[in-house]
Scaffold this motif. Structure first.
Motif, PDB file in Angstrom:
ATOM      1  N   PHE A 450     -60.054 -24.036 -29.099  1.00 57.74           N
ATOM      2  CA  PHE A 450     -61.196 -24.805 -28.608  1.00 57.74           C
ATOM      3  C   PHE A 450     -60.799 -25.412 -27.253  1.00 57.74           C
ATOM      4  O   PHE A 450     -59.771 -26.077 -27.169  1.00 57.74           O
ATOM      5  CB  PHE A 450     -61.515 -25.978 -29.542  1.00 57.74           C
ATOM      6  CG  PHE A 450     -62.361 -25.640 -30.733  1.00 57.74           C
ATOM      7  CD1 PHE A 450     -62.101 -24.523 -31.504  1.00 57.74           C
ATOM      8  CD2 PHE A 450     -63.434 -26.473 -31.095  1.00 57.74           C
ATOM      9  CE1 PHE A 450     -62.874 -24.228 -32.620  1.00 57.74           C
ATOM     10  CE2 PHE A 450     -64.219 -26.189 -32.202  1.00 57.74           C
ATOM     11  CZ  PHE A 450     -63.937 -25.066 -32.964  1.00 57.74           C
ATOM     12  N   TYR A 452     -62.402 -27.868 -24.287  1.00 58.92           N
ATOM     13  CA  TYR A 452     -63.544 -28.741 -23.993  1.00 58.92           C
ATOM     14  C   TYR A 452     -63.316 -29.397 -22.641  1.00 58.92           C
ATOM     15  O   TYR A 452     -62.241 -29.942 -22.384  1.00 58.92           O
ATOM     16  CB  TYR A 452     -63.655 -29.801 -25.103  1.00 58.92           C
ATOM     17  CG  TYR A 452     -64.898 -30.654 -25.027  1.00 58.92           C
ATOM     18  CD1 TYR A 452     -66.140 -30.140 -25.389  1.00 58.92           C
ATOM     19  CD2 TYR A 452     -64.831 -31.978 -24.617  1.00 58.92           C
ATOM     20  CE1 TYR A 452     -67.281 -30.921 -25.336  1.00 58.92           C
ATOM     21  CE2 TYR A 452     -65.967 -32.769 -24.567  1.00 58.92           C
ATOM     22  CZ  TYR A 452     -67.189 -32.232 -24.924  1.00 58.92           C
ATOM     23  OH  TYR A 452     -68.317 -33.010 -24.868  1.00 58.92           O
ATOM     24  N   LEU A 458     -67.971 -26.331 -24.263  1.00 62.66           N
ATOM     25  CA  LEU A 458     -66.981 -25.999 -25.280  1.00 62.66           C
ATOM     26  C   LEU A 458     -66.801 -24.485 -25.314  1.00 62.66           C
ATOM     27  O   LEU A 458     -67.754 -23.730 -25.540  1.00 62.66           O
ATOM     28  CB  LEU A 458     -67.456 -26.498 -26.661  1.00 62.66           C
ATOM     29  CG  LEU A 458     -66.567 -26.160 -27.845  1.00 62.66           C
ATOM     30  CD1 LEU A 458     -65.207 -26.838 -27.730  1.00 62.66           C
ATOM     31  CD2 LEU A 458     -67.231 -26.578 -29.158  1.00 62.66           C
TER      32      LEU A 458
END
Ligand code: AMP
Length: 576
Positions: A450, A452, A458
């Protein structure tokens, strides 16, 4: 006089306070209580109920009631209450309106300005949503105040000379937040925050419930019966609170003609909750490390959140710091009191300044997983956070997952944001499918990354170890905030709602409580209570204020008795 009120708009409860005669004062609601549950419900006649009546209806009318919506501030999640969808800002606005009305009733003047508190880690979007909620409630908010700063103000830390460094430990119903603050030349800075989104007072109740079920040999079937579960939960909560005041507590009730009883004291509670208490340590250490402040340089420790009333929690914190924290004020009231202190300072143009940090991920983001249970069965729909709320951005984190069965030919990675344990209570962001042209994926691990960034983008990257193939998905999670037109539309929508009359809320709350008890009971007692409810409704219809006052007192005592006993002596001498 133009009053500015201070408001703690909390996840479970909200409070309003005012600066008066040189000190902050909490304002009670129409039930005479300072805590107003942050719950909204739509009544049978379509009118809106806020506070305790709504909280009672959470059990009896879950479809028509909303709670914990603060968790969704800054997102565009639609929350269904009865026949209508609400935005989180709108539900918060309804709570703020109720508090505004309570303040106006107490002060005898219109209240049009407020200082509202928000968690220190709230992002820009979440802060904007809170401001919008205030606008929708007809309140002007010049600046929001960080909750830990408010707690510090309540303790008068702003009056200290020189530089002051301190820690605010906030253990609420479901979350644990730690903030390291630094006050220097009239400016308060949040130096670091850390927390545990899955640790709060509720977990201590669960620990008691678990111990009770073990000790009393309760079967899973019985444990999951809603009436039994509700009763046990209420008694465990009560026992936990009793132990904050006295050395022992007894958890006792009758159910299906069996008597259950368990004695508790502080030492036992301490043992039962040892794993939870141990979890308080890591966020405190992380916050101090991030702030680069050694423990012995801290000037004080401030407690906030109802669960820090527990002596075992206080002792744990005292052990960590080698001294007792300040406990002169009620921890569930300090944030609202501090907001009123800021309001007082503002009225004299001396409001404390804050440095606000908003470069953090506002929510946890993660993958939906199935959990293997002790008996070999599987429970699906669990949230496994990859990026935890409150992490400084930009951030990139990777976790490894496995297909649940070796025959699986594809894995759907469902991505969610939010703080709830179960994904169905969080916000769905998207799905990334990992498949190898229909071939079974076997037990090969999948790395899921992930990433961000500051713009709220994202990026999800998944790599299947076996084939080395990578898959990716971009999610624009910048949540839809309200623009001017939408605010106008929302104001019109809220204006069309019928709000339950404030002066009758006391009676409505009592009836909501009676209905909840009615649903919990069975047999003759239930029928008997049903008759009492009908009788009380008739009294309310009579418009005879003296009779209503007398009957309200009696009906309250009766419900208190029912709640205490669970087994009731019926008028003809039988018991349930
Ligand atoms: P808050 O979110 O600050 O309102 O905190 C709510 C939590 O505080 C709940 O888990 C309550 O059970 C807990 N709490 C409130 N009063 C007490 C008390 N006297 N003793 C122990 N826990 C309490």
């Amino acid at each position: 006089m133009n009053h500015i009120v201070g408001i703690d708009l909390g996840t479970t409860n909200s409070l309003v306070a005012v600066w008066e005669d040189g000190k902050p004062r909490l304002i009670p609601n129409s039930l005479g209580e300072v805590l107003t549950p942050s719950c909204v419900s739509v009544d049978e006649d379509g009118s809106i109920l806020v506070g305790k009546a709504a909280r009672e209806r959470l059990q009896t009318h879950p479809q028509a009631t909303a709670a914990v919506f603060k968790r969704f501030m800054g997102s565009d999640k639609a929350i269904r209450v009865g026949k209508r969808d609400f935005r989180p800002e709108e539900l918060s606005a309804l709570v703020l309106r109720a508090l505004k009305a309570d303040a106006e009733a107490a002060l005898g003047t219109e209240v049009s300005e407020a200082i509202i508190t928000v968690p220190a880690y709230f992002s820009d979007a979440q802060r904007k949503a809170t401001r919008d909620a205030a606008r929708l409630a007809g309140l002007k908010v010049e600046r929001l105040l960080n909750e830990p700063t408010a707690a510090a103000l309540a303790y008068g830390i702003h009056q200290r000379e020189g530089e002051t460094k301190f820690l605010v430990v906030d253990l609420g119903g479901g979350t644990f937040d730690v903030s390291v603050l630094d006050l220097f030349e009239g400016v308060m800075e949040v130096r670091a925050t850390a927390g545990d989104n899955f640790l709060g007072g509720e977990d201590f109740v669960q620990a008691i419930v678990d111990a009770f079920c073990r000790e009393q040999d309760i079967s899973d079937k019985l444990r999951n019966e809603p009436r039994f579960a509700q009763l046990l939960h209420a008694r465990a909560e009560q026992a936990k609170r009793t132990l904050s005041e006295s050395p022992t507590a007894t958890l006792a009730f009758d159910y299906d003609s069996r008597h259950y009883e368990m004695a508790l004291d502080e030492a036992r509670l301490d043992t039962l909750c040892a794993p939870l208490l141990a979890r308080l340590r890591a966020p405190v250490e992380r916050a101090l490390r991030d702030a680069a402040i050694p423990l012995d340089e801290l000037d004080s420790v401030v407690l906030a959140g109802g669960a820090t009333r527990m002596p075992i929690v206080r002792k744990m914190i005292a052990r960590m710091f080698g001294r007792f924290p300040a406990i002169d004020l009620n921890p569930d009231e300090v944030v609202a009191l501090g907001a009123a202190v800021q309001a007082g300072l503002k009225m004299r143009d001396q409001a404390l300044k804050e440095v606000v940090m908003t470069d953090v991920a506002p929510y946890s983001m993660g993958v939906e997983v199935a959990m293997q249970l002790g008996d070999g069965s599987r429970s699906s729909g669990h949230m496994d956070p990859v990026i935890e709320r409150n992490t400084t951005v930009p951030v990139s984190k990777v976790k490894t997952y496995f297909p649940t069965s070796p025959q699986q030919t594809k894995v759907d990675l469902n991505i969610f944001q939010g703080e709830a344990r179960l994904t169905r209570e969080n916000i769905y962001l998207g799905t990334l499918t990992v498949s190898d042209d229909g071939r079974p994926l076997g037990q090969q691990p999948i790395d899921v990354r992930f990433t961000y960034d500051v713009n709220g983008l994202l990026q999800i990257d998944a790599v299947a170890h076996g084939t080395g193939t990578s898959y990716n998905l971009l999610i624009e999670s910048a949540p839809g905030l309200l623009d001017e037109d939408e605010i106008a539309a929302s104001l019109a929508r809220l204006a069309s709602l019928k709000i339950h009359p404030r002066d009758r809320l006391q009676y409505r709350t009592l009836l909501a409580r009676a209905e909840r008890l009615y649903q919990q009971l069975r047999g003759d007692t239930r029928q008997w209570l049903g008759m009492q409810i009908t009788g009380y409704e008739q009294v309310l219809d009579s418009q005879d204020s003296e009779r209503i006052a007398v009957q309200t007192r009696q009906f309250t005592e009766l419900l208190d008795h029912v709640e205490r006993q669970a087994t009731i002596l019926l008028p003809n001498g039988e018991t349930q």
